[in-house]
Design an enzyme around this catalytic site. Structure first.
Site, PDB file in Angstrom:
ATOM      1  N   ASN A  41      23.038  14.462 -74.891  1.00  0.00           N
ATOM      2  CA  ASN A  41      24.443  14.486 -74.833  1.00  0.00           C
ATOM      3  C   ASN A  41      25.049  13.939 -76.246  1.00  0.00           C
ATOM      4  O   ASN A  41      25.037  12.785 -76.532  1.00  0.00           O
ATOM      5  CB  ASN A  41      25.407  13.687 -73.612  1.00  0.00           C
ATOM      6  N   HIS A  60      29.701  22.237 -72.824  1.00  0.00           N
ATOM      7  CA  HIS A  60      29.280  20.841 -73.251  1.00  0.00           C
ATOM      8  C   HIS A  60      28.008  20.458 -72.658  1.00  0.00           C
ATOM      9  O   HIS A  60      27.819  20.454 -71.481  1.00  0.00           O
ATOM     10  CB  HIS A  60      30.315  19.677 -73.195  1.00  0.00           C
ATOM     11  N   CYS A  63      34.126  14.208 -75.635  1.00  0.00           N
ATOM     12  CA  CYS A  63      33.062  15.373 -75.407  1.00  0.00           C
ATOM     13  C   CYS A  63      33.928  16.715 -75.188  1.00  0.00           C
ATOM     14  O   CYS A  63      33.161  17.935 -75.179  1.00  0.00           O
ATOM     15  CB  CYS A  63      32.385  15.167 -73.907  1.00  0.00           C
TER      16      CYS A  63
END
Length: 324
Positions: free
Chosen positions: A281, A251, A112
């Site tokens: 996500n 993020h 990520c």
């Protein structure tokens, strides 16, 4: 400042949308349970596409928007933790698909934090003076790493890709400062894609487990405590105050985490935009997708100072501050 220009941005997500209500057919959950905890209402999920398909679509959009020829590219980097295969790597597939004969290509897996780490590598190539033009794409098909019966994890993730074209320039724009940190001693908090050891000489066969496993409480604590510290270090390197940054593109893991960042920095939430409501996500794709949406909507303009903030698997954190 490293004088590097973000020439253009692009994104691609699958057409198939899976809402929180759709997930109720697979598991015991609800939008009323998911959204308050995550800020996610839906996510895009592939049906026939793979990671290289999404990345190739982004690459073609980038070239079309910029007017560049694929032969102009010196390199192509794809940030991903969900490649089509270990070999050929996704960036090589993209390089072949867009017919970029002069570009070397490779994948980078920083989970990520992949967008920030990939931008760090790309900017280093350009700053070296050896290369002039490059492409970075964050692309993920996380749906193939998710156990769709595990409601603690599957509700979080989506598929998508976003990317940028970068070039060396004499203009007063580029990377002002960055801070990258790894926390490998806490890496077991996020696990995925574990391979079985099946070699003929192994005394014990290790289990194969491709799916995501996450200690949600530990990850939340890590993100809310450690990420602001790394953000502050990046600001200090840049000689900036928090107020000097126009947007913080974090993020898109969890809206409560992003809200905590804004609070820690005494900044309004409108400087910490989110889009996980629609996409969930998307790991290495999330920041690039958000950047493209904000650029196309006119919210991000030349002359602004932008902070890219990545955090997640590894565990790892990356922060870059750019002058656009």
């Amino acid at each position: 400042m490293e004088n590097i220009k973000i020439v253009t941005t692009a994104m691609q997500v699958p057409e198939r949308v899976v809402t929180n209500d759709d997930l109720t057919e697979l598991m015991d959950t609800s939008d009323e349970w998911i959204y308050p905890r995550t800020g996610i209402h839906q996510r895009h999920v592939v049906t026939t596409e793979n990671t290289s398909d999404l990345a190739t679509s982004v690459a073609k959009k980038l070239l079309e928007q910029s007017g560049w020829d694929a032969a102009d590219l010196d390199f192509i980097i794809v940030g991903t933790m969900s490649p089509d295969a270990l070999s050929p790597h996704t960036a090589a597939i993209v390089q072949g698909n867009i017919e970029a004969p002069n570009a070397f290509a490779f994948d980078l897996n920083a989970a990520c934090s992949g967008f920030v780490y990939g931008m760090s590598v790309a900017s280093s190539f350009l700053s070296s003076g050896r290369y002039q033009k490059g492409m970075f794409i964050g692309a993920e098909v996380l749906s193939k790493l998710v156990d769709w019966k595990d409601r603690t994890v599957s509700v979080l993730f989506g598929d998508g890709a976003g990317g940028v074209l970068l070039e060396k320039t004499d203009e007063p724009v580029g990377l002002i400062a960055e801070e990258l940190q790894s926390f490998g001693d806490r890496g077991q908090a996020i696990l995925t894609g574990r391979f079985a050891n099946k070699n003929a000489f192994a005394g014990e066969i290790s289990p194969l487990d491709p799916y995501f496993h996450q200690d949600g409480r530990s990850v939340y604590s890590f993100a809310t405590r450690e990420v602001p510290k790394v953000m502050q270090k990046a600001l200090e390197k840049a000689g900036l105050e928090a107020d000097d940054v126009d947007f913080y593109l974090a993020h898109q893991a969890n809206k409560r985490i992003v809200e905590s960042m804004a609070k820690n920095f005494g900044q309004p939430m409108d400087k910490f935009p989110t889009n996980m409501e629609e996409y969930g996500n998307t790991s290495a794709g999330s920041t690039a997708i958000l950047l493209d949406e904000l650029r196309r909507s006119g919210q991000i303009k030349p002359g602004m100072k932008i902070a890219f903030v990545g955090f997640g698997g590894g565990l790892a954190i990356g922060v870059q501050i750019w002058q656009l």
